[in-house]
Design an enzyme around this catalytic site. Structure first.
Site, PDB file in Angstrom:
ATOM      1  N   SER A 196       0.828  -1.145   0.042  1.00 45.31           N
ATOM      2  CA  SER A 196      -0.141  -0.013   0.166  1.00 45.31           C
ATOM      3  C   SER A 196       0.873   1.295  -0.114  1.00 45.31           C
ATOM      4  O   SER A 196       2.026   1.137   0.145  1.00 45.31           O
ATOM      5  CB  SER A 196      -0.700  -0.003   1.176  1.00 45.31           C
ATOM      6  OG  SER A 196      -0.031   0.343   2.477  1.00 45.31           O
TER       7      SER A 196
ATOM      8  N   ASP B 223      -1.394  -1.718  -3.738  1.00 48.59           N
ATOM      9  CA  ASP B 223      -2.973  -1.941  -3.226  1.00 48.59           C
ATOM     10  C   ASP B 223      -3.315  -0.233  -3.036  1.00 48.59           C
ATOM     11  O   ASP B 223      -2.502   0.484  -2.571  1.00 48.59           O
ATOM     12  CB  ASP B 223      -2.719  -2.459  -1.952  1.00 48.59           C
ATOM     13  CG  ASP B 223      -4.195  -2.799  -1.323  1.00 48.59           C
ATOM     14  OD1 ASP B 223      -5.019  -3.023  -2.012  1.00 48.59           O
ATOM     15  OD2 ASP B 223      -4.042  -3.001  -0.231  1.00 48.59           O
ATOM     16  N   HIS B 224      -4.288   0.244  -3.214  1.00 50.27           N
ATOM     17  CA  HIS B 224      -5.199   1.397  -3.434  1.00 50.27           C
ATOM     18  C   HIS B 224      -4.177   2.437  -3.811  1.00 50.27           C
ATOM     19  O   HIS B 224      -4.042   3.319  -2.952  1.00 50.27           O
ATOM     20  CB  HIS B 224      -5.578   1.477  -1.754  1.00 50.27           C
ATOM     21  CG  HIS B 224      -6.682   0.673  -1.269  1.00 50.27           C
ATOM     22  ND1 HIS B 224      -7.916   0.516  -1.649  1.00 50.27           N
ATOM     23  CD2 HIS B 224      -6.282  -0.471  -0.715  1.00 50.27           C
ATOM     24  CE1 HIS B 224      -8.677  -0.201  -1.126  1.00 50.27           C
ATOM     25  NE2 HIS B 224      -7.816  -0.878  -0.607  1.00 50.27           N
TER      26      HIS B 224
ATOM     27  N   HIS C 279     -11.838  -6.862  -1.524  1.00 49.09           N
ATOM     28  CA  HIS C 279     -11.134  -6.041  -0.511  1.00 49.09           C
ATOM     29  C   HIS C 279     -11.726  -6.394   0.658  1.00 49.09           C
ATOM     30  O   HIS C 279     -12.854  -6.780   1.049  1.00 49.09           O
ATOM     31  CB  HIS C 279     -11.129  -4.645  -0.750  1.00 49.09           C
ATOM     32  CG  HIS C 279      -9.953  -4.126  -1.984  1.00 49.09           C
ATOM     33  ND1 HIS C 279      -8.788  -3.674  -1.435  1.00 49.09           N
ATOM     34  CD2 HIS C 279     -10.238  -4.413  -3.313  1.00 49.09           C
ATOM     35  CE1 HIS C 279      -8.274  -3.512  -2.612  1.00 49.09           C
ATOM     36  NE2 HIS C 279      -9.029  -3.971  -3.670  1.00 49.09           N
ATOM     37  N   GLY C 280     -11.177  -5.791   2.044  1.00 51.77           N
ATOM     38  CA  GLY C 280     -11.908  -6.241   3.127  1.00 51.77           C
ATOM     39  C   GLY C 280     -12.363  -7.476   3.418  1.00 51.77           C
ATOM     40  O   GLY C 280     -13.343  -7.614   4.151  1.00 51.77           O
TER      41      GLY C 280
ATOM     42  N   ASN D 298      -8.356  -9.860  -0.710  1.00 56.76           N
ATOM     43  CA  ASN D 298      -7.500  -9.250  -0.106  1.00 56.76           C
ATOM     44  C   ASN D 298      -7.598  -9.550   1.385  1.00 56.76           C
ATOM     45  O   ASN D 298      -8.609  -9.241   1.974  1.00 56.76           O
ATOM     46  CB  ASN D 298      -7.699  -7.650  -0.380  1.00 56.76           C
ATOM     47  CG  ASN D 298      -7.278  -7.330  -1.727  1.00 56.76           C
ATOM     48  OD1 ASN D 298      -6.904  -7.999  -2.641  1.00 56.76           O
ATOM     49  ND2 ASN D 298      -7.387  -5.886  -1.832  1.00 56.76           N
ATOM     50  N   ILE D 299      -6.430  -9.963   1.960  1.00 57.02           N
ATOM     51  CA  ILE D 299      -6.238 -10.207   3.582  1.00 57.02           C
ATOM     52  C   ILE D 299      -5.225  -9.509   4.078  1.00 57.02           C
ATOM     53  O   ILE D 299      -3.932  -9.718   3.530  1.00 57.02           O
ATOM     54  CB  ILE D 299      -6.177 -11.732   3.775  1.00 57.02           C
ATOM     55  CG1 ILE D 299      -7.468 -12.419   3.237  1.00 57.02           C
ATOM     56  CG2 ILE D 299      -5.818 -11.914   5.132  1.00 57.02           C
ATOM     57  CD1 ILE D 299      -7.295 -13.746   3.003  1.00 57.02           C
TER      58      ILE D 299
ATOM     59  N   SER E 274      -5.646  -7.438   7.557  1.00 59.44           N
ATOM     60  CA  SER E 274      -5.838  -7.220   9.106  1.00 59.44           C
ATOM     61  C   SER E 274      -5.639  -8.753   9.586  1.00 59.44           C
ATOM     62  O   SER E 274      -5.204  -9.045  10.900  1.00 59.44           O
ATOM     63  CB  SER E 274      -7.438  -6.906   9.280  1.00 59.44           C
ATOM     64  OG  SER E 274      -7.489  -5.504   8.858  1.00 59.44           O
TER      65      SER E 274
END
Ligand code: G3H
Ligand code: 13P
Ligand code: ZN
Length: 312
Positions: free
Chosen positions: A50, A83-84, A214-215, A257-258, A260
């Protein structure tokens, strides 16, 4: 093999009814934990970086860590993804700097501006052999410094996806179907449920086209409890049920997407280690079990959630 783009990975994943794991990397132990898990399970993988990761660890350190992982694990396909990506300049810097895939995240922009920005990135990326993920619909949660409240998030509108993909020429599309970033995805006491009706409608309108979620951390309660038991305070942290992610992977979702979950594993393990060994002060002692637990968690994701084990 050298770094690859996601084109071949996604084609096989779509046809095979599984998804590729996209894991965020910020330091050596995370890169090693993820790639050792992938090598042992023979899984293709996307390592993603990111804007925050580049600010923390520096572009060169991160690309060199990923290069080391490629050398150490020659048998598995590895893609290096931004990412992002917040703007054209960041995407260009990653394309020029060795990434094989970038995301341009114009999801908070009005439709026409999102199209314009994504198209500009696609043109530059494709000229340099790099693929592009774009996004339609906004997720709640925190990405870098941007915090999107649940009220401001919005599901992807399936009626917009064909026009968006055709006009931008993007290679994959991130959609919003109820996932969100971070460790607090659903209110305690409510039933987490992704909007499979939206995913089905998108799939119908874009047959064969790779969709991204995502998330998608599931916030393992084992690690939330570990954090809370050893001095942390994360009450009510809840993620996406893994069976729903497996279901999405069987459908058009090719990239999950992982981030956390890996952070929770690392933090929980280190908190526990410090509590049990108050006299230790060698970072290798506490980073070693943290890396081992990241590896175990990633193996579980590859086998039980993504279904990409054995596909390298
Ligand atoms: O979606 C965001 C990822 O979890 C990366 O997080 O911006 O804190 O590096 P970050
Ligand atoms: P999580 O916060 O659910 O791990 O999501 C990570 C992500 O989407 C990175 O882009
Ligand atoms: Zn994300």
């Amino acid at each position: 093999m050298p770094l690859v783009t996601t084109t071949e990975m996604f084609k096989k994943a779509y046809e095979g009814g599984y998804a590729i794991g996209a894991f965020n990397v910020n330091n050596m132990e995370i890169v090693q934990g993820i790639t050792e898990a992938c090598a042992e399970t023979r899984s293709p993988v996307i390592l993603q970086v990111s804007k925050g990761a580049r600010a923390y660890a520096n572009h060169t350190y991160l690309t060199k860590l990923v290069e080391a992982a490629v050398i150490e694990n020659p048998e598995i396909p590895i893609a290096l993804h931004l990412d992002h990506g917040p703007d054209f300049e960041t995407c260009k810097s990653c394309i020029d700097g060795g990434f094989t895939s970038v995301m341009i995240d114009g999801s908070s922009l009005p439709f026409e501006e999102n199209v314009k920005l994504a198209k500009r990135v696609v043109e530059y990326a494709h000229d340099h052999g790099v693929v592009v993920e774009a996004e339609l619909g906004t997720l709640a949660g925190i990405e870098d410094e941007v915090n999107v409240s649940a009220e401001d998030s919005s599901y992807t509108r399936p009626e917009e996806v064909e026009e968006f993909v055709t006009r931008t020429g993007c290679d994959s599309l991130a959609i919003a179907i109820g996932t969100s970033h971070g460790a607090y995805k659903f209110k305690p006491g409510t039933k987490p449920q992704l909007r499979f009706d939206i995913l089905k409608e998108v799939e119908k309108r874009l047959p064969g086209f790779p969709i991204v979620l995502h998330g998608s951390s599931s916030v393992p309660q084992e690690y939330v409890e570990m954090i809370n038991a050893f001095g942390g305070a994360m009450p009510g942290a809840i993620g996406v049920p893994e069976d729903q992610l497996r279901e999405a992977a069987r459908m058009a979702v090719c990239k999950i997407n992982i981030d956390s979950d890996l952070r929770l594993a690392m933090t929980g393990t280190i908190r526990k280690y410090f509590a049990e060994h108050p006299d230790h002060f060698d970072p290798r002692q506490y980073l070693k079990p943290a890396r081992a637990n990241i590896k175990e968690l990633v193996k579980h994701k590859l086998i039980d959630v993504l279904g990409c084990n054995g596909k390298a």
